[in-house]
Design a protein around this motif. Structure first.
Motif, PDB file in Angstrom:
ATOM      1  N   UNK A  83       0.932  -1.155  -0.053  1.00  0.00           N
ATOM      2  CA  UNK A  83      -0.076  -0.061   0.155  1.00  0.00           C
ATOM      3  C   UNK A  83       0.919   1.309   0.112  1.00  0.00           C
ATOM      4  N   UNK A  84       0.679   2.109  -0.949  1.00  0.00           N
ATOM      5  CA  UNK A  84       1.406   3.364  -1.107  1.00  0.00           C
ATOM      6  C   UNK A  84       1.378   4.310   0.112  1.00  0.00           C
ATOM      7  N   UNK A  85       2.284   4.979   0.470  1.00  0.00           N
ATOM      8  CA  UNK A  85       2.203   5.969   1.699  1.00  0.00           C
ATOM      9  C   UNK A  85       1.418   7.059   0.837  1.00  0.00           C
ATOM     10  N   UNK A  86       1.856   7.587  -0.125  1.00  0.00           N
ATOM     11  CA  UNK A  86       1.455   8.639  -1.089  1.00  0.00           C
ATOM     12  C   UNK A  86       1.154   8.336  -2.408  1.00  0.00           C
ATOM     13  N   UNK A  87      -0.129   8.247  -2.997  1.00  0.00           N
ATOM     14  CA  UNK A  87      -0.410   8.016  -4.145  1.00  0.00           C
ATOM     15  C   UNK A  87       0.271   8.737  -5.257  1.00  0.00           C
ATOM     16  N   UNK A  88       0.845   9.758  -4.764  1.00  0.00           N
ATOM     17  CA  UNK A  88       1.782  10.701  -5.727  1.00  0.00           C
ATOM     18  C   UNK A  88       3.250  10.427  -5.853  1.00  0.00           C
ATOM     19  N   UNK A  89       3.648   9.404  -5.047  1.00  0.00           N
ATOM     20  CA  UNK A  89       5.047   9.013  -4.759  1.00  0.00           C
ATOM     21  C   UNK A  89       4.992   7.689  -5.186  1.00  0.00           C
ATOM     22  N   UNK A  95       3.334  -1.771  -9.371  1.00  0.00           N
ATOM     23  CA  UNK A  95       2.093  -1.639 -10.372  1.00  0.00           C
ATOM     24  C   UNK A  95       0.799  -1.434  -9.804  1.00  0.00           C
ATOM     25  N   UNK A  96       0.188  -0.540  -9.828  1.00  0.00           N
ATOM     26  CA  UNK A  96      -1.374  -0.157  -9.178  1.00  0.00           C
ATOM     27  C   UNK A  96      -2.016  -1.254  -9.531  1.00  0.00           C
ATOM     28  N   UNK A  97      -2.906  -1.717  -8.604  1.00  0.00           N
ATOM     29  CA  UNK A  97      -4.090  -2.679  -8.732  1.00  0.00           C
ATOM     30  C   UNK A  97      -5.403  -1.776  -8.607  1.00  0.00           C
ATOM     31  N   UNK A  98      -5.506  -1.218  -7.461  1.00  0.00           N
ATOM     32  CA  UNK A  98      -6.520  -0.452  -7.198  1.00  0.00           C
ATOM     33  C   UNK A  98      -6.239   0.790  -6.059  1.00  0.00           C
ATOM     34  N   UNK A  99      -6.506   1.881  -6.476  1.00  0.00           N
ATOM     35  CA  UNK A  99      -6.271   2.915  -5.416  1.00  0.00           C
ATOM     36  C   UNK A  99      -4.692   3.127  -5.167  1.00  0.00           C
ATOM     37  N   UNK A 100      -4.534   3.100  -3.727  1.00  0.00           N
ATOM     38  CA  UNK A 100      -3.110   2.905  -3.352  1.00  0.00           C
ATOM     39  C   UNK A 100      -2.384   1.554  -3.307  1.00  0.00           C
ATOM     40  N   UNK A 114      11.620   1.051  -0.250  1.00  0.00           N
ATOM     41  CA  UNK A 114      11.353   1.365   1.329  1.00  0.00           C
ATOM     42  C   UNK A 114      11.168   2.854   1.550  1.00  0.00           C
ATOM     43  N   UNK A 115      10.276   2.911   2.549  1.00  0.00           N
ATOM     44  CA  UNK A 115       9.821   4.310   3.005  1.00  0.00           C
ATOM     45  C   UNK A 115       8.514   4.846   1.926  1.00  0.00           C
ATOM     46  N   UNK A 116       8.321   4.150   1.020  1.00  0.00           N
ATOM     47  CA  UNK A 116       7.382   4.560   0.199  1.00  0.00           C
ATOM     48  C   UNK A 116       5.883   3.800   0.258  1.00  0.00           C
TER      49      UNK A 116
END
Length: 186
Positions: A83-89, A95-100, A114-116
């Protein structure tokens, strides 16, 4: 609620689904189209530490830091979902599946990821369906198709995931969350 499988949705095993590979499971769909579907069983942790088999990823995965049994297909292979911390980073290898929520390429250097991410899970094997097979199983009543929440993938305690996912569903579907393990003993 849609009964059409799509990436990012969950398949929740109905009480009538007795296949030992999927009984009481919650499956996250990563891909679903006319050619078939692919998903990961979210609630089957193994006793194997991720650090024991994929050492650099051991420091990135969330609690419990173990490999999960993603399904009966290719159990010697591994897939990671994060799960992304920030959808802009969006890091390299995501590879996105849905949302973050998305798949993380385990060939990516850990330091680039790491960190993202707010959470990461690694799965051995996956669940796969040929064209039309999953739709037939859904039509037979083997699976409930429901929306996912990002926390479903990375929550530390998966003991009650099946019941918790059903409990938040609208209408009669939520009633199944209170169903006893063996209705004959009721």
């Amino acid at each position: 609620m849609s009964a059409t499988p799509a990436p990012g949705l969950l398949l929740v095993a109905s009480p009538e689904l007795l296949d030992p590979n999927f009984s009481d499971t919650v499956v996250l769909l990563l891909d679903a189209d006319a050619d078939g579907a692919l998903g990961l069983v979210l609630n089957r942790p193994s006793p194997v530490a991720v650090a024991d088999v994929l050492e650099p990823w051991g420091e990135v995965v969330g609690e419990p830091e173990v490999l999960f049994r993603g399904g009966p297909v290719s159990p010697d292979g591994a897939l990671a979902v994060g799960v992304l911390r920030d959808s802009g980073d969006v890091p390299v290898g995501f590879r996105s599946v849905a949302g973050r929520l998305g798949v993380v390429d385990l060939e990516t250097p850990v330091e680039l990821v790491n960190g993202s991410l707010t959470g990461l899970r690694v799965f051995a094997g996956y669940a796969g369906w040929s064209a039309g097979q999953l739709e037939d199983e859904i039509g037979r009543g083997d699976w409930y198709v429901v929306p996912s929440e990002e926390v479903d993938v990375v929550r530390p305690d998966l003991t009650d995931l099946w019941r918790d996912v059903l409990r938040r569903q609208p209408g009669h579907l939520a009633w199944h969350a209170t169903r006893p393990v063996d209705p004959d003993l009721n």
